[in-house]
Design an enzyme around this catalytic site. Sequence first.
Site, PDB file in Angstrom:
ATOM      1  N   ASP A  52       5.959   4.239   4.880  1.00  0.00           N
ATOM      2  CA  ASP A  52       6.783   3.220   5.543  1.00  0.00           C
ATOM      3  C   ASP A  52       6.693   1.866   4.829  1.00  0.00           C
ATOM      4  OD1 ASP A  52       4.094   3.330   6.571  1.00  0.00           O
ATOM      5  OD2 ASP A  52       4.675   2.049   8.246  1.00  0.00           O
TER       6      ASP A  52
ATOM      7  N   HIS B 299       4.127  -5.158  10.217  1.00  0.00           N
ATOM      8  CA  HIS B 299       4.676  -4.589  11.464  1.00  0.00           C
ATOM      9  C   HIS B 299       4.770  -5.645  12.566  1.00  0.00           C
ATOM     10  CE1 HIS B 299       4.376  -0.202  10.478  1.00  0.00           C
ATOM     11  NE2 HIS B 299       3.374  -0.599   9.691  1.00  0.00           N
TER      12      HIS B 299
ATOM     13  N   HIS C 194       0.836  -1.215   0.000  1.00  0.00           N
ATOM     14  CA  HIS C 194       0.000   0.000   0.000  1.00  0.00           C
ATOM     15  C   HIS C 194       0.863   1.254   0.000  1.00  0.00           C
ATOM     16  CE1 HIS C 194       0.674  -0.617   4.302  1.00  0.00           C
ATOM     17  NE2 HIS C 194       0.137   0.552   4.594  1.00  0.00           N
TER      18      HIS C 194
ATOM     19  N   ASP D  96      -0.569  -3.983   5.937  1.00  0.00           N
ATOM     20  CA  ASP D  96      -1.247  -3.444   7.127  1.00  0.00           C
ATOM     21  C   ASP D  96      -2.733  -3.790   7.138  1.00  0.00           C
ATOM     22  OD1 ASP D  96       1.188  -2.370   7.816  1.00  0.00           O
ATOM     23  OD2 ASP D  96       0.559  -0.268   7.667  1.00  0.00           O
TER      24      ASP D  96
ATOM     25  N   HIS E  51      -7.728  -0.456   5.226  1.00  0.00           N
ATOM     26  CA  HIS E  51      -6.615   0.328   5.790  1.00  0.00           C
ATOM     27  C   HIS E  51      -6.270   1.418   4.777  1.00  0.00           C
ATOM     28  CE1 HIS E  51      -2.992   1.174   8.114  1.00  0.00           C
ATOM     29  NE2 HIS E  51      -2.291   1.111   6.988  1.00  0.00           N
TER      30      HIS E  51
ATOM     31  N   HIS F  60       1.361   3.893   1.933  1.00  0.00           N
ATOM     32  CA  HIS F  60       1.978   4.588   3.066  1.00  0.00           C
ATOM     33  C   HIS F  60       3.512   4.578   2.938  1.00  0.00           C
ATOM     34  CE1 HIS F  60      -1.862   4.016   5.707  1.00  0.00           C
ATOM     35  NE2 HIS F  60      -1.919   5.106   4.952  1.00  0.00           N
TER      36      HIS F  60
END
Length: 258
Positions: free
Chosen positions: A58, A174, A54, A135, A112, A56
Amino acid sequence: MQIFHVPCLQDNYSYLIIDESSGDAAAVDPVEPDKVIGAAEQHGAQIKLVLTTHHHWDHAGGNEKIKQLVPGIKVYGGSLDKVKGCTDTVDNGDNLALGVNLNILALHTPCHTKGHISYYVTDKEGGNPAVFTGDTLFIAGCGRFFEGTAEQMHQSLCVTLASLPKPTQIYCGHEYTVKNLEFALTVEPDNEKIHQKLSWARRQVQAGLPTIPSTIEEELETNPFMRVDNPEIQEKVGCQTAIEVLREIRKMKDHWKG
Ligand code: GBP
Ligand code: ZN
């Protein structure tokens, strides 16, 4: 199939997937490209493609740099506009080949983020299944609902991902497992499997080891967000339907101080 964890930033994981017959490799969310390139060199593999879960930073934030460092690399993701450095888009149901023996199936798992993609990897005969969930699905948890609804997360978690074979290994974005299991116990204080996994996860983290992978089977037993059709949980949170329970548990976790 070989899969290596590449810890990045504070608590992110990138992964290196290697097709051993050819030495071809894929990098999942290589936010710090040097690290995943180092891992590939160490194992004598050549990175041919990037799988971005995705947009984002990070997760997608290393894409431009890895394109400079690995000429000719293909960068897959859900959107050319939103995912930095994306060269090729994938839609739900698209298949990619990695080397001679691996197949990658793209699964659209929105909520998300809107365009979130999970990648289901097997060998050509469908064996050794693994899924990279970014995520969307965490071990014993799920991502915040930044760009979607409880209906969409229910479809992503409890239909799309829950339908994969039970032994499928789950690799997420994560290291949140200990916190997630502590929260899971507030929902199901008497779930023995959660107690056992929490003790194990604390030992892993203490020893500097990952708590990943899990399996679909283990998540169905311990992840409150995948157990929303359980009548005891429905009663506990005072909701009638799986989607309402999911919305409510996510709200509880958003406000939980841990
Ligand atoms: C923790 O639990 O350790 N630090 C806290 C939570 C994914 S990263 C941090 C947090 O909110 N993490 C996000 C999440 O979904 N957590 C699930 C949960 O708390 O249960 N991110 O870095 C996050 O997606 C991001 C980057 C977000 C860019 C928005 C943008 Br725009
Ligand atoms: Zn994210």
